[in-house]
Design a protein around this motif. Structure first.
Motif, PDB file in Angstrom:
ATOM      1  N   LYS A  34       3.459  17.818 -16.386  1.00 15.14           N
ATOM      2  CA  LYS A  34       3.887  17.147 -15.147  1.00 15.14           C
ATOM      3  C   LYS A  34       3.695  18.068 -13.951  1.00 15.14           C
ATOM      4  CE  LYS A  34       8.211  16.685 -13.916  1.00 15.14           C
ATOM      5  NZ  LYS A  34       9.628  16.266 -13.795  1.00 15.14           N
ATOM      6  N   ARG A  35       4.054  19.336 -14.097  1.00 12.04           N
ATOM      7  CA  ARG A  35       3.904  20.285 -12.987  1.00 12.04           C
ATOM      8  C   ARG A  35       2.435  20.461 -12.613  1.00 12.04           C
ATOM      9  NH1 ARG A  35       3.588  26.009 -12.518  1.00 12.04           N
ATOM     10  NH2 ARG A  35       3.767  26.265 -14.769  1.00 12.04           N
ATOM     11  N   ILE A  36       1.582  20.538 -13.599  1.00 15.23           N
ATOM     12  CA  ILE A  36       0.141  20.683 -13.353  1.00 15.23           C
ATOM     13  C   ILE A  36      -0.395  19.482 -12.583  1.00 15.23           C
ATOM     14  CG2 ILE A  36      -2.133  20.730 -14.469  1.00 15.23           C
ATOM     15  CD1 ILE A  36      -0.688  22.303 -16.793  1.00 15.23           C
ATOM     16  N   VAL A  37      -0.028  18.289 -13.031  1.00 21.16           N
ATOM     17  CA  VAL A  37      -0.541  17.075 -12.396  1.00 21.16           C
ATOM     18  C   VAL A  37      -0.007  16.945 -10.971  1.00 21.16           C
ATOM     19  CG1 VAL A  37      -0.583  14.562 -12.497  1.00 21.16           C
ATOM     20  CG2 VAL A  37      -0.857  15.893 -14.597  1.00 21.16           C
ATOM     21  N   MET A  38       1.282  17.210 -10.759  1.00 23.86           N
ATOM     22  CA  MET A  38       1.856  17.091  -9.417  1.00 23.86           C
ATOM     23  C   MET A  38       1.197  18.074  -8.453  1.00 23.86           C
ATOM     24  SD  MET A  38       5.928  16.262  -9.770  1.00 23.86           S
ATOM     25  CE  MET A  38       6.350  17.852 -10.469  1.00 23.86           C
ATOM     26  N   GLN A  39       0.959  19.300  -8.908  1.00 21.06           N
ATOM     27  CA  GLN A  39       0.312  20.281  -8.045  1.00 21.06           C
ATOM     28  C   GLN A  39      -1.128  19.871  -7.751  1.00 21.06           C
ATOM     29  OE1 GLN A  39       1.595  23.039  -6.415  1.00 21.06           O
ATOM     30  NE2 GLN A  39      -0.407  22.949  -5.420  1.00 21.06           N
ATOM     31  N   THR A  40      -1.782  19.272  -8.731  1.00 16.29           N
ATOM     32  CA  THR A  40      -3.156  18.825  -8.539  1.00 16.29           C
ATOM     33  C   THR A  40      -3.227  17.700  -7.512  1.00 16.29           C
ATOM     34  OG1 THR A  40      -3.680  19.450 -10.815  1.00 16.29           O
ATOM     35  CG2 THR A  40      -5.195  17.929  -9.726  1.00 16.29           C
ATOM     36  N   VAL A  41      -2.305  16.748  -7.608  1.00 16.69           N
ATOM     37  CA  VAL A  41      -2.256  15.647  -6.636  1.00 16.69           C
ATOM     38  C   VAL A  41      -1.949  16.182  -5.237  1.00 16.69           C
ATOM     39  CG1 VAL A  41      -0.989  13.575  -5.956  1.00 16.69           C
ATOM     40  CG2 VAL A  41      -1.668  13.896  -8.346  1.00 16.69           C
ATOM     41  N   GLU A  42      -0.988  17.097  -5.159  1.00 16.41           N
ATOM     42  CA  GLU A  42      -0.659  17.697  -3.859  1.00 16.41           C
ATOM     43  C   GLU A  42      -1.876  18.419  -3.284  1.00 16.41           C
ATOM     44  OE1 GLU A  42       2.452  20.895  -1.796  1.00 16.41           O
ATOM     45  OE2 GLU A  42       2.602  20.429  -3.933  1.00 16.41           O
ATOM     46  N   GLY A  43      -2.598  19.127  -4.131  1.00 17.35           N
ATOM     47  CA  GLY A  43      -3.788  19.834  -3.674  1.00 17.35           C
ATOM     48  C   GLY A  43      -4.860  18.880  -3.176  1.00 17.35           C
ATOM     49  N   ALA A  44      -5.035  17.754  -3.856  1.00 17.29           N
ATOM     50  CA  ALA A  44      -6.028  16.768  -3.420  1.00 17.29           C
ATOM     51  C   ALA A  44      -5.681  16.234  -2.031  1.00 17.29           C
ATOM     52  CB  ALA A  44      -6.091  15.625  -4.431  1.00 17.29           C
ATOM     53  N   VAL A  45      -4.402  15.941  -1.823  1.00 14.49           N
ATOM     54  CA  VAL A  45      -3.963  15.430  -0.516  1.00 14.49           C
ATOM     55  C   VAL A  45      -4.225  16.461   0.571  1.00 14.49           C
ATOM     56  CG1 VAL A  45      -1.946  14.749   0.842  1.00 14.49           C
ATOM     57  CG2 VAL A  45      -2.253  13.845  -1.469  1.00 14.49           C
ATOM     58  N   LYS A  46      -3.856  17.698   0.316  1.00 15.42           N
ATOM     59  CA  LYS A  46      -4.024  18.740   1.334  1.00 15.42           C
ATOM     60  C   LYS A  46      -5.503  18.988   1.647  1.00 15.42           C
ATOM     61  CE  LYS A  46       0.396  21.090   0.780  1.00 15.42           C
ATOM     62  NZ  LYS A  46       1.105  22.347   0.439  1.00 15.42           N
ATOM     63  N   LEU A  75       0.816  -1.215   0.000  1.00 17.87           N
ATOM     64  CA  LEU A  75       0.000   0.000   0.000  1.00 17.87           C
ATOM     65  C   LEU A  75       0.851   1.268   0.000  1.00 17.87           C
ATOM     66  CD1 LEU A  75      -2.978   0.844   0.012  1.00 17.87           C
ATOM     67  CD2 LEU A  75      -2.880   0.898   2.512  1.00 17.87           C
ATOM     68  N   ALA A  76       1.992   1.244   0.679  1.00 20.16           N
ATOM     69  CA  ALA A  76       2.777   2.476   0.824  1.00 20.16           C
ATOM     70  C   ALA A  76       4.142   2.413   0.162  1.00 20.16           C
ATOM     71  CB  ALA A  76       2.950   2.804   2.309  1.00 20.16           C
ATOM     72  N   SER A  77       4.862   1.303   0.357  1.00 18.77           N
ATOM     73  CA  SER A  77       6.199   1.221  -0.221  1.00 18.77           C
ATOM     74  C   SER A  77       6.120   0.995  -1.726  1.00 18.77           C
ATOM     75  CB  SER A  77       6.998   0.100   0.463  1.00 18.77           C
ATOM     76  OG  SER A  77       8.345   0.116   0.037  1.00 18.77           O
ATOM     77  N   CYS A  78       5.358  -0.029  -2.137  1.00 23.22           N
ATOM     78  CA  CYS A  78       5.072  -0.200  -3.569  1.00 23.22           C
ATOM     79  C   CYS A  78       4.129   0.902  -4.044  1.00 23.22           C
ATOM     80  CB  CYS A  78       4.425  -1.554  -3.827  1.00 23.22           C
ATOM     81  SG  CYS A  78       5.380  -2.975  -3.277  1.00 23.22           S
ATOM     82  N   GLY A  79       3.245   1.316  -3.158  1.00 26.01           N
ATOM     83  CA  GLY A  79       2.207   2.266  -3.511  1.00 26.01           C
ATOM     84  C   GLY A  79       2.718   3.591  -4.037  1.00 26.01           C
ATOM     85  N   ILE A  80       3.905   3.990  -3.588  1.00 25.48           N
ATOM     86  CA  ILE A  80       4.428   5.266  -4.086  1.00 25.48           C
ATOM     87  C   ILE A  80       4.731   5.169  -5.584  1.00 25.48           C
ATOM     88  CG2 ILE A  80       6.898   4.862  -3.581  1.00 25.48           C
ATOM     89  CD1 ILE A  80       6.934   7.803  -2.552  1.00 25.48           C
ATOM     90  N   ALA A  81       5.117   3.973  -6.041  1.00 26.89           N
ATOM     91  CA  ALA A  81       5.323   3.772  -7.476  1.00 26.89           C
ATOM     92  C   ALA A  81       3.999   3.815  -8.223  1.00 26.89           C
ATOM     93  CB  ALA A  81       6.025   2.438  -7.722  1.00 26.89           C
ATOM     94  N   TYR A  82       2.947   3.267  -7.600  1.00 27.61           N
ATOM     95  CA  TYR A  82       1.634   3.302  -8.245  1.00 27.61           C
ATOM     96  C   TYR A  82       1.153   4.751  -8.388  1.00 27.61           C
ATOM     97  CZ  TYR A  82       1.805  -1.573  -6.638  1.00 27.61           C
ATOM     98  OH  TYR A  82       2.177  -2.858  -6.379  1.00 27.61           O
ATOM     99  N   ALA A  83       1.386   5.545  -7.356  1.00 29.41           N
ATOM    100  CA  ALA A  83       0.999   6.960  -7.426  1.00 29.41           C
ATOM    101  C   ALA A  83       1.772   7.675  -8.532  1.00 29.41           C
ATOM    102  CB  ALA A  83       1.237   7.636  -6.085  1.00 29.41           C
ATOM    103  N   MET A  84       3.060   7.338  -8.650  1.00 31.90           N
ATOM    104  CA  MET A  84       3.872   7.963  -9.702  1.00 31.90           C
ATOM    105  C   MET A  84       3.411   7.529 -11.086  1.00 31.90           C
ATOM    106  SD  MET A  84       7.666   7.838  -8.026  1.00 31.90           S
ATOM    107  CE  MET A  84       8.065   8.824  -6.575  1.00 31.90           C
TER     108      MET A  84
END
Length: 258
Positions: free
Chosen positions: A199-211, A169-178
């Motif tokens: 890439k910048r747009i998507v990364m900021q969008t993912v960060e925003g979803a988490v926050k 979920l977390a160790s492999c999961g970070i690759a799934y998120a990427m």
């Protein structure tokens, strides 16, 4: 507190990078041991102590971390067995699939209070999701080791039977998120953005979803409802992804790692 990291490959090296970046540890209290002179030189440049002798690293440490490939754990542990001091040290083993029963069998009476640990590579940026399993450890040992990894991200104390699930979920999961970030970035290029901008747009969008989820405490589906209007483009996009098996693919990928 003196920390030894035996094995400085991808995960071990990332952990050391996190320790160096954290203000909670002094570089001179960190020792890295690795058979590769190239790896040793790399970490020497960060200001930590280095050696190619695992026993030297382990002898001076309060917390001994072993982070090598699973099939090398037995060899490394038996190699430092006579150096370990069960009364004064704590042992942290970072290796997927290695059982505590095996470790205690290999070390016998020389086994210090033991922790199985699975972080992810975001530990280098103090943003790991780390799973920690105390094995025959006192509460003060757990507090000590948990405190180290809390400086490097978030920590969940769990039991050994759930460690494989935490790994996928977390160790492999970070690759799934990427992989999602890569896919969405490629889609952004098809929509007309330059690759770096996409890439910048998507990364900021993912960060925003988490926050947003952290701040609101909402279930993801409840948060999704806030941005899906009847007949709108968001629900059309979500439904197309589901028709292609998005949720099922994610769950199947996670279960495949068990």
């Amino acid at each position: 507190m003196k920390i030894a990291m035996i094995g400085a490959g991808a995960m071990g090296g990332s952990t050391v990078e996190g320790l160096v970046k954290s203000e909670a540890f002094k570089n001179e209290d960190i020792t890295v041991s690795d058979p590769s002179e190239t790896v040793v030189r790399k970490f020497a440049q960060l200001g930590v102590s280095v050696t190619t002798d695992n026993s030297v690293a382990a002898a001076a440490a309060d917390v001994v971390m072993v982070c090598v490939k699973p099939w090398l754990v037995e060899m490394v542990l038996t190699g430092i067995k006579e150096t370990l001091n069960p009364q004064k040290q704590v042992l942290v083993v970072i290796a997927a699939g290695v059982k505590s029963e095996s470790i205690r069998e290999w070390l016998g009476e020389q086994c210090p209070p033991l922790f199985l640990c699975i972080p992810n590579i975001a530990i280098a940026q103090l943003a790991s999701m780390t799973f920690l399993v105390p094995v025959a450890a006192e509460p003060q040992h757990t507090q000590q080791v948990k405190g180290i990894f809390e400086e490097l991200g978030s920590v969940i104390l769990t039991d050994e039977k759930h460690l494989a699930a935490g790994t996928t979920l977390a160790s492999c999961g970070i690759a799934y998120a990427m992989r999602y970030i890569r896919a969405a970035s490629e889609g952004g290029v098809e929509l007309g953005f330059k690759a770096d901008d996409a890439k910048r747009i998507v990364m900021q969008t993912v960060e925003g979803a988490v926050k947003l989820l952290e701040a609101s405490g909402l279930h993801p589906e409840a948060a999704i409802d806030l941005v899906t209007t009847p007949g709108g483009v968001t629900i059309k996009g979500l439904n197309e992804m589901e028709h292609a098996g998005f949720t099922s693919a994610v769950i199947r990928g996670l279960k495949a790692g068990m």
